[in-house]
Design a protein around this motif. Sequence first.
Motif, PDB file in Angstrom:
ATOM      1  N   ALA A  83       0.845  -1.201   0.000  1.00 28.40           N
ATOM      2  CA  ALA A  83       0.000   0.000   0.000  1.00 28.40           C
ATOM      3  C   ALA A  83       0.874   1.242   0.000  1.00 28.40           C
ATOM      4  O   ALA A  83       1.983   1.227   0.534  1.00 28.40           O
ATOM      5  CB  ALA A  83      -0.921   0.006   1.217  1.00 28.40           C
ATOM      6  N   ARG A  84       0.356   2.318  -0.594  1.00 29.09           N
ATOM      7  CA  ARG A  84       1.002   3.642  -0.584  1.00 29.09           C
ATOM      8  C   ARG A  84      -0.091   4.659  -0.310  1.00 29.09           C
ATOM      9  O   ARG A  84      -1.140   4.626  -0.934  1.00 29.09           O
ATOM     10  CB  ARG A  84       1.653   3.950  -1.916  1.00 29.09           C
ATOM     11  N   GLU A  85       0.184   5.586   0.607  1.00 27.86           N
ATOM     12  CA  GLU A  85      -0.800   6.606   0.955  1.00 27.86           C
ATOM     13  C   GLU A  85      -0.108   7.913   1.312  1.00 27.86           C
ATOM     14  O   GLU A  85       1.104   7.969   1.490  1.00 27.86           O
ATOM     15  CB  GLU A  85      -1.672   6.151   2.121  1.00 27.86           C
ATOM     16  N   ALA A  86      -0.923   8.962   1.467  1.00 27.96           N
ATOM     17  CA  ALA A  86      -0.412  10.289   1.768  1.00 27.96           C
ATOM     18  C   ALA A  86      -0.151  10.495   3.262  1.00 27.96           C
ATOM     19  O   ALA A  86       0.685  11.299   3.636  1.00 27.96           O
ATOM     20  CB  ALA A  86      -1.381  11.352   1.269  1.00 27.96           C
ATOM     21  N   SER A  87      -0.872   9.761   4.130  1.00 25.61           N
ATOM     22  CA  SER A  87      -0.657   9.915   5.571  1.00 25.61           C
ATOM     23  C   SER A  87      -0.540   8.539   6.225  1.00 25.61           C
ATOM     24  O   SER A  87      -0.942   7.524   5.661  1.00 25.61           O
ATOM     25  CB  SER A  87      -1.808  10.696   6.217  1.00 25.61           C
ATOM     26  N   ALA A  88      -0.005   8.525   7.427  1.00 30.00           N
ATOM     27  CA  ALA A  88       0.215   7.267   8.143  1.00 30.00           C
ATOM     28  C   ALA A  88      -1.100   6.590   8.518  1.00 30.00           C
ATOM     29  O   ALA A  88      -1.225   5.367   8.424  1.00 30.00           O
ATOM     30  CB  ALA A  88       1.046   7.524   9.394  1.00 30.00           C
ATOM     31  N   HIS A  89      -2.101   7.363   8.923  1.00 27.27           N
ATOM     32  CA  HIS A  89      -3.387   6.768   9.307  1.00 27.27           C
ATOM     33  C   HIS A  89      -4.106   6.191   8.084  1.00 27.27           C
ATOM     34  O   HIS A  89      -4.710   5.126   8.176  1.00 27.27           O
ATOM     35  CB  HIS A  89      -4.261   7.807  10.019  1.00 27.27           C
ATOM     36  N   GLU A  90      -4.033   6.877   6.965  1.00 25.43           N
ATOM     37  CA  GLU A  90      -4.630   6.340   5.739  1.00 25.43           C
ATOM     38  C   GLU A  90      -3.931   5.046   5.332  1.00 25.43           C
ATOM     39  O   GLU A  90      -4.573   4.100   4.875  1.00 25.43           O
ATOM     40  CB  GLU A  90      -4.533   7.353   4.608  1.00 25.43           C
ATOM     41  N   LEU A  91      -2.611   5.010   5.509  1.00 22.45           N
ATOM     42  CA  LEU A  91      -1.843   3.810   5.175  1.00 22.45           C
ATOM     43  C   LEU A  91      -2.263   2.635   6.052  1.00 22.45           C
ATOM     44  O   LEU A  91      -2.480   1.532   5.558  1.00 22.45           O
ATOM     45  CB  LEU A  91      -0.350   4.079   5.337  1.00 22.45           C
ATOM     46  N   ALA A  92      -2.398   2.860   7.349  1.00 26.83           N
ATOM     47  CA  ALA A  92      -2.807   1.791   8.259  1.00 26.83           C
ATOM     48  C   ALA A  92      -4.214   1.299   7.928  1.00 26.83           C
ATOM     49  O   ALA A  92      -4.472   0.096   7.951  1.00 26.83           O
ATOM     50  CB  ALA A  92      -2.739   2.273   9.701  1.00 26.83           C
ATOM     51  N   ASP A  93      -5.110   2.227   7.604  1.00 24.02           N
ATOM     52  CA  ASP A  93      -6.477   1.840   7.227  1.00 24.02           C
ATOM     53  C   ASP A  93      -6.489   1.015   5.944  1.00 24.02           C
ATOM     54  O   ASP A  93      -7.182   0.004   5.848  1.00 24.02           O
ATOM     55  CB  ASP A  93      -7.355   3.079   7.056  1.00 24.02           C
ATOM     56  N   ARG A  94      -5.721   1.447   4.951  1.00 31.42           N
ATOM     57  CA  ARG A  94      -5.655   0.724   3.668  1.00 31.42           C
ATOM     58  C   ARG A  94      -5.049  -0.657   3.870  1.00 31.42           C
ATOM     59  O   ARG A  94      -5.533  -1.641   3.311  1.00 31.42           O
ATOM     60  CB  ARG A  94      -4.824   1.533   2.676  1.00 31.42           C
ATOM     61  N   LEU A  95      -3.999  -0.742   4.675  1.00 33.20           N
ATOM     62  CA  LEU A  95      -3.362  -2.023   4.951  1.00 33.20           C
ATOM     63  C   LEU A  95      -4.334  -2.968   5.660  1.00 33.20           C
ATOM     64  O   LEU A  95      -4.417  -4.150   5.331  1.00 33.20           O
ATOM     65  CB  LEU A  95      -2.119  -1.790   5.812  1.00 33.20           C
ATOM     66  N   GLN A  96      -5.102  -2.446   6.600  1.00 32.82           N
ATOM     67  CA  GLN A  96      -6.092  -3.257   7.300  1.00 32.82           C
ATOM     68  C   GLN A  96      -7.154  -3.781   6.332  1.00 32.82           C
ATOM     69  O   GLN A  96      -7.499  -4.958   6.367  1.00 32.82           O
ATOM     70  CB  GLN A  96      -6.764  -2.451   8.410  1.00 32.82           C
ATOM     71  N   ASP A  97      -7.656  -2.918   5.455  1.00 31.85           N
ATOM     72  CA  ASP A  97      -8.673  -3.339   4.495  1.00 31.85           C
ATOM     73  C   ASP A  97      -8.158  -4.438   3.573  1.00 31.85           C
ATOM     74  O   ASP A  97      -8.838  -5.431   3.318  1.00 31.85           O
ATOM     75  CB  ASP A  97      -9.148  -2.153   3.653  1.00 31.85           C
ATOM     76  N   ARG A  98      -6.953  -4.251   3.064  1.00 29.50           N
ATOM     77  CA  ARG A  98      -6.394  -5.244   2.142  1.00 29.50           C
ATOM     78  C   ARG A  98      -6.091  -6.558   2.838  1.00 29.50           C
ATOM     79  O   ARG A  98      -6.327  -7.629   2.281  1.00 29.50           O
ATOM     80  CB  ARG A  98      -5.151  -4.675   1.465  1.00 29.50           C
ATOM     81  N   LEU A  99      -5.575  -6.499   4.061  1.00 29.37           N
ATOM     82  CA  LEU A  99      -5.324  -7.734   4.808  1.00 29.37           C
ATOM     83  C   LEU A  99      -6.624  -8.458   5.137  1.00 29.37           C
ATOM     84  O   LEU A  99      -6.696  -9.680   5.056  1.00 29.37           O
ATOM     85  CB  LEU A  99      -4.554  -7.429   6.090  1.00 29.37           C
ATOM     86  N   ARG A 100      -7.642  -7.704   5.521  1.00 32.86           N
ATOM     87  CA  ARG A 100      -8.931  -8.320   5.838  1.00 32.86           C
ATOM     88  C   ARG A 100      -9.507  -9.027   4.611  1.00 32.86           C
ATOM     89  O   ARG A 100     -10.015 -10.147   4.703  1.00 32.86           O
ATOM     90  CB  ARG A 100      -9.909  -7.271   6.344  1.00 32.86           C
TER      91      ARG A 100
END
Length: 133
Positions: A83-100
């Motif tokens: 994942a690549r994102e503009a902020s750390a919280h967006e990155l963690a959210d995107r990583l969680q969604d993809r892992l789920r």
Amino acid sequence: MTPKDTGSQTPSPAAVQVRTEGDVDEETLTYLRAKLSAVLDRPGLAPVGGEVRIARAAAHHAEQPWSAGAEIRVGSELLVVHAREASAHELADRLQDRLRTRLARVVHREDTARRSATPPPWRGGPADGRQEP
């Protein structure tokens, strides 16, 4: 900068190492660990282990300076997520969604895939024609 190993501070059955590179603060790591734990600390899940790498680009002009890569083994399956994102919280959210999403596929595949049908009577199946559960 050299990568540093932050380990896992929460007692969890998921042995997932979190490694960072660049300027990553403790608040970001805490938020990321909470997101990982929400996905991976499920009852009935096969043994989990692996590594998550978080990096923040040093270049100030980067549109998406935060990047993450995860290689997590669940039982005999390997989940790979980037994942690549503009902020750390967006990155963690995107990583969680993809892992789920990837984890749901693995769990569903283990539950329903590769089940064989009951063999016909001439191959040793039940003689009355009913299938066994």
